[in-house]
Every structure is written in C-alpha cells, then in structure tokens.
Enzyme design. Sequence first.
Site, PDB file in Angstrom:
ATOM      1  N   MET A   1     -10.018 -12.481  16.621  1.00  0.00           N
ATOM      2  CA  MET A   1     -11.461 -12.331  16.809  1.00  0.00           C
ATOM      3  C   MET A   1     -11.757 -11.682  18.161  1.00  0.00           C
ATOM      4  SD  MET A   1     -13.245 -12.887  14.249  1.00  0.00           S
ATOM      5  CE  MET A   1     -12.955 -13.467  12.568  1.00  0.00           C
ATOM      6  N   HIS A   2     -11.432 -10.386  18.224  1.00  0.00           N
ATOM      7  CA  HIS A   2     -11.609  -9.615  19.446  1.00  0.00           C
ATOM      8  C   HIS A   2     -13.066  -9.616  19.922  1.00  0.00           C
ATOM      9  CE1 HIS A   2      -7.691  -7.850  18.251  1.00  0.00           C
ATOM     10  NE2 HIS A   2      -8.255  -7.674  17.063  1.00  0.00           N
ATOM     11  N   ASP A   3     -13.970  -9.269  19.010  1.00  0.00           N
ATOM     12  CA  ASP A   3     -15.351  -9.000  19.401  1.00  0.00           C
ATOM     13  C   ASP A   3     -16.156 -10.254  19.751  1.00  0.00           C
ATOM     14  OD1 ASP A   3     -14.650  -6.391  18.986  1.00  0.00           O
ATOM     15  OD2 ASP A   3     -15.667  -6.207  17.053  1.00  0.00           O
TER      16      ASP A   3
END
Length: 343
Positions: free
Chosen positions: A266-268
């Site tokens: 979950m980069h963002d």
Amino acid sequence: MTQKLILDVDTGIDDSLALLYLLASPEAEILAITCTAGNVPARQVAINNLAWLELCGAPQIEVALGSEVPVIAPLMTTEETHGDQGIGWATLPAPTRALSERHATQVWIEHVRAHPGEVIGLVTGPLTNLALALRIEPELPRLLQRLVVMGGAFNHEGNTTPTTEWNIAVDPDAAAIVFQAFSGLPAERRPLVCALDLTEQIEMKPEHIRRIAELAGSTPAEVISPDDPEGTRSQASNPVVRHLSDAVRFYMEFHRDQGQGFLAHMHDPFAAALALHPEMAATRAATVDVELSGTLTRGTTVADWRGMWGREHNAAIAWETDPAAFFDHLVERVGSFARAFTP
C-alpha cells in the site's frame, strides 16, 4: 487545524485507499483532485475518483483531468496490476458528478497562488501534471508548503524494470523536471519522497481488511482467503467495505502471482499518511536526480547522500517507519469512516 491538499493521482487500487484515508481524516482539506495517466488512462482515473467521492458522500471536491500522456515517453498503463478499470474486482456505481472544466495544471497553479505556503501537494502517480504546471509557474515550489511524492527506488530493486519504480518509469522526464525545480528549499520544505525502499514494507494483509469491516459494523465477517477462487466477490453489507475489499483482493492476487505473497503493498496510503503526519517516518536528506539516457536504466532514481555531485540536497527520503503502527492508524480511520455507510 486542517491541512490543505492537492491530490494528484493515477487511481489505482492503492490510490483508492489513499483517497478513502484522506476522506476519513478530519485534518485533511482536499482542495482538488487532479488526474494523470499511469495505472490506467487519465479519463478512467477521473471516473474512478468521481465514483469514490460519490460512493462516500464526499463534499463537492473538484476533480480535474490532467495530461493523458507523459511529457515525452509513450504512455504505459498497468491494467494487469490494477484491473481493467484500475480498481481491481470492484465495480463502482457510475458517477453522476461532473468533471471540472479546468485542466489539472490550472488547478495546481491557481490553488497555490491563492494559498501561498499553505498547500501540500501529494502526488501518488506520475509527476506529469506537476512538471507541466512548473513550466507555467516556476515559483510553484516556493508557493507550496511542501510536496509529498510516492515514487522512486534507491537502495531497492525496481518494480517496473530491475532499477525503476512505476510512477517514475511512466514519466521519467517529468520526474527529472520536478526534482530539479525543487532544489534550493529549506530542509523542512524539501519534497518528502516515499520510495519502494520503505513502501514495500507497507504490506496489507487480509486481516487488515477484516478489521476495517469489523470497525465499520459490516456483516458477514469479511474474509479474504488465498484459497478462494480468483475473483471472489465480497458480500459485505457495507458498500465502502465491499468495494474496497474487491479492489484489494485483486491486488493481493496480483502480488501472490508475482511470488510476493498474498498481500498488497500500500504505497499510496502511506504517502497520504505522511502528508498529514510526517512524523510517522524518519527521513534522510539527499540530492535526487533521474537517469534519462541509460539504455538499461532510464527512469532510475539516484540519490546522492554524501554530496559527491557538489549539489545541495533537494529531497527528504522517508527511510524508517513502524508498519504495524501505520496500519493501526489506517484501519481505525477507514473503518470508523465506513461505519456511517453500514445499513
């Protein structure tokens, strides 16, 4: 106090959760959402944002279409990672909200001019729109309070080529323009960069979705299992939980098929959390540039940590965090927010 934000996205499964997190955060005031091509084409990105806003009953937030192609490079999209519409297995109701008549670059420029020193720019997609805005308003870096970027890979393997991260690889020329333009700022106003070095430690597991659903009061218990047939759809009574679960399941299946486990990076959402709470990560100062001419390495982000180039630092790279604490924060925010939509 609230924090004014411009959110520039290529929505995207993890962009979707980042948007839900910001909508759930009382300290976030989203001035506008600007859309760029990346995970899917820009017009699909805009539809996704409008649909999420409508599903969540959000205020009338301006959603503006930006560049539909990179500055120079041909467009790449990645439906194999995010699904044909960019939101995995989720099928959101078609939005009735209208797209802004303004272009994304106009939105960037007019908001930062109207609120000098007050706006944080959060870019979770390619940097195309911001690069184009800089051509018109070169003072934009000094008008922003800060820029937060999800992108790059430094001491970490790439996820697009052996050395490149997706957002930078889609438009490396734009990224190079942005990093150059943001040189010369005080340390506290340098762009905060969330690269793969840290964001690939942000591993969402099925348990996190179960906890969000439980907090939301959704029934039945939300169970995403690697043993389920591919594309199994959620039966959650809560529409936000149902669509989020369907989106994230696709992402988990993709990561599993890539040999990374049944999880979703979950980069963002992590970048969104740092936009509001930069204290959640320790940072390292560096001078960042982007390789544009390498036959094998075009789009690679390079960090000079020790001043070997003789150029001043232009970025603060997020380097350490507590992933468990981040997910506790995310789950509480999104689960509590979604509770309002449980029948």
